[in-house]
Design a protein around this motif. Structure first.
Motif, mmCIF file in Angstrom:
data_model
loop_
_atom_site.group_PDB
_atom_site.id
_atom_site.type_symbol
_atom_site.label_atom_id
_atom_site.label_comp_id
_atom_site.label_asym_id
_atom_site.label_seq_id
_atom_site.Cartn_x
_atom_site.Cartn_y
_atom_site.Cartn_z
ATOM 1 N N UNK A 1 29.561 27.511 -2.845
ATOM 2 C CA UNK A 1 29.269 27.072 -4.217
ATOM 3 C C UNK A 1 28.117 27.886 -4.795
ATOM 4 N N UNK A 2 28.384 28.516 -5.946
ATOM 5 C CA UNK A 2 27.334 29.249 -6.662
ATOM 6 C C UNK A 2 26.924 28.381 -7.848
ATOM 7 N N UNK A 3 25.818 27.663 -7.692
ATOM 8 C CA UNK A 3 25.430 26.696 -8.721
ATOM 9 C C UNK A 3 25.045 27.362 -10.038
ATOM 10 N N UNK A 4 24.742 28.685 -9.986
ATOM 11 C CA UNK A 4 24.342 29.363 -11.229
ATOM 12 C C UNK A 4 25.526 29.496 -12.200
ATOM 13 N N UNK A 5 26.742 29.310 -11.700
ATOM 14 C CA UNK A 5 27.927 29.388 -12.566
ATOM 15 C C UNK A 5 28.093 28.102 -13.392
ATOM 16 N N UNK A 6 27.499 27.015 -12.908
ATOM 17 C CA UNK A 6 27.722 25.711 -13.550
ATOM 18 C C UNK A 6 26.792 25.496 -14.744
ATOM 19 N N UNK A 7 27.373 24.999 -15.859
ATOM 20 C CA UNK A 7 26.571 24.638 -17.028
ATOM 21 C C UNK A 7 26.314 23.151 -17.066
#
Ligand SMILES: Cc1ncc(COP(=O)(O)O)c(C=O)c1O
Length: 313
Positions: A224-230
């Motif tokens: 999971x790459x949390x930086x992709x989530x808004x």
């Protein structure tokens, strides 16, 4: 043109407009129906991709057994791919797995062992890691939570399919399990159009929505790459059930439980837009949940309040 094998039937799932869920004119919601994959879930994509890359790199050869700790959709997808390609598959299951899932795994020819005393997937993961670590020449463990080819499958297939069918996506919503779907599709959509918002549907702590994971439990999947989530929106299980039923009633689409959570988030996202398109990825069909009796129960109205932990863009 005919397909050369069932494996060629993975992906290219339909994107369907949900006209009756649109909150206002100029805002549309579309559903990517991953239940149309051969074993009925989005996991066919990552199973096919993780095994293909492992064959190419030499990590998997015909003398090895594929080993995966799973009782869910990924096990069933791996079982299909293993059978079609002629590999042995050994699934390590927690004690609590339902008989339907074990039957389906065995029907595809997978072998099944129980991690004795294992109440959760985490215990089964630990057991499988021990086995693979002790005999690395015997086993290949795809390990969807830590395998970069999980999000990559979505980056290369799911994301491009969505934009091919719908060139403008303002909001993308998917459930968070391993995070592979959100990371892979989210990365692709944002590369093509940085304005696209990527929103995770997550379960209410302690309130199970099958297939989804509450990050508050302490395990953040490495893929999971949390930086992709808004944003992330918390959904309770009763709202998910009610939404799955509403989807059947309004649009004649038969989807699984996590799809109810995802659709609820998609509708809320659509309400926030002045105009634009929302895409909801519905991870599986309803077949594996029939024994819950969900479609014959009454859940009343879908609740509208926002649950603690919700973060919007
Ligand atoms: C039914 C269902 N919905 C959603 C998900 C979440 O997908 P991902 O693992 O890509 O986050 C999964 C798998 O974990 C699933 O089985």
């Amino acid at each position: 043109m005919p397909f050369a094998s069932i494996l060629d039937a993975v992906g290219n799932t339909p994107l369907v407009r949900l006209a009756r869920f649109s909150p206002k004119s100029g805002v549309e919601i579309y559903a990517k129906l991953e239940g149309q994959n051969p074993t009925g879930s989005v996991k066919d994509r990552i199973a096919l991709y993780m095994i293909g890359v492992a064959e190419e790199s030499g990590d998997l050869s015909s003398d090895k057994t594929i080993l995966e700790p799973t009782s869910g959709n990924t096990g069933i997808s791996l079982a299909m791919v293993a059978r079609a390609k002629g590999y042995r598959l050994l699934c390590v299951l927690p004690d609590i797995v339902t008989p339907e899932r074990e039957q389906l795994l065995r029907a595809f020819g997978a072998e099944v062992i129980y991690a004795s005393g294992a109440q959760s997937t985490n215990d089964a993961i630990f057991k499988a890691q021990q086995m693979a670590g002790a005999e690395p020449d015997k086993y290949f463990m795809p390990y969807q939570y830590g395998n970069e080819n999980n999000p990559r499958a979505h980056y290369e297939t799911t994301g491009p399919e969505i934009l091919r069918d719908l060139p403008q996506v303002d909001v993308f919503v998917a459930g968070l399990g391993t995070g592979g779907t959100l990371t892979g599709v989210g990365r692709y959509l944002k590369e093509q159009s940085p304005e696209t918002k990527v929103i995770a549907a997550v379960p209410h702590p302690g309130d199970l929505v099958q297939g989804l994971r509450d990050l508050g439990e302490g395990f953040i999947p490495p893929v999971l790459d949390e930086s992709v989530l808004d944003g992330r929106v918390v959904v309770d299980s009763l709202s998910s059930f009610a939404m799955v039923k509403e989807l059947m009633e309004k649009e004649a689409i038969f989807a699984g439980i996590s799809s109810g959570a995802v659709l609820k988030v998609a509708v809320r996202a659509a309400q926030r837009l002045e105009s634009g398109n929302v895409v909801a990825l519905l991870a599986d069909g309803g077949w594996k949940y029939l024994s819950t009796g969900l479609w014959s129960k009454d859940y009343g109205e879908v609740k509208e309040e926002e649950l603690q932990g919700t973060v919007w863009w």
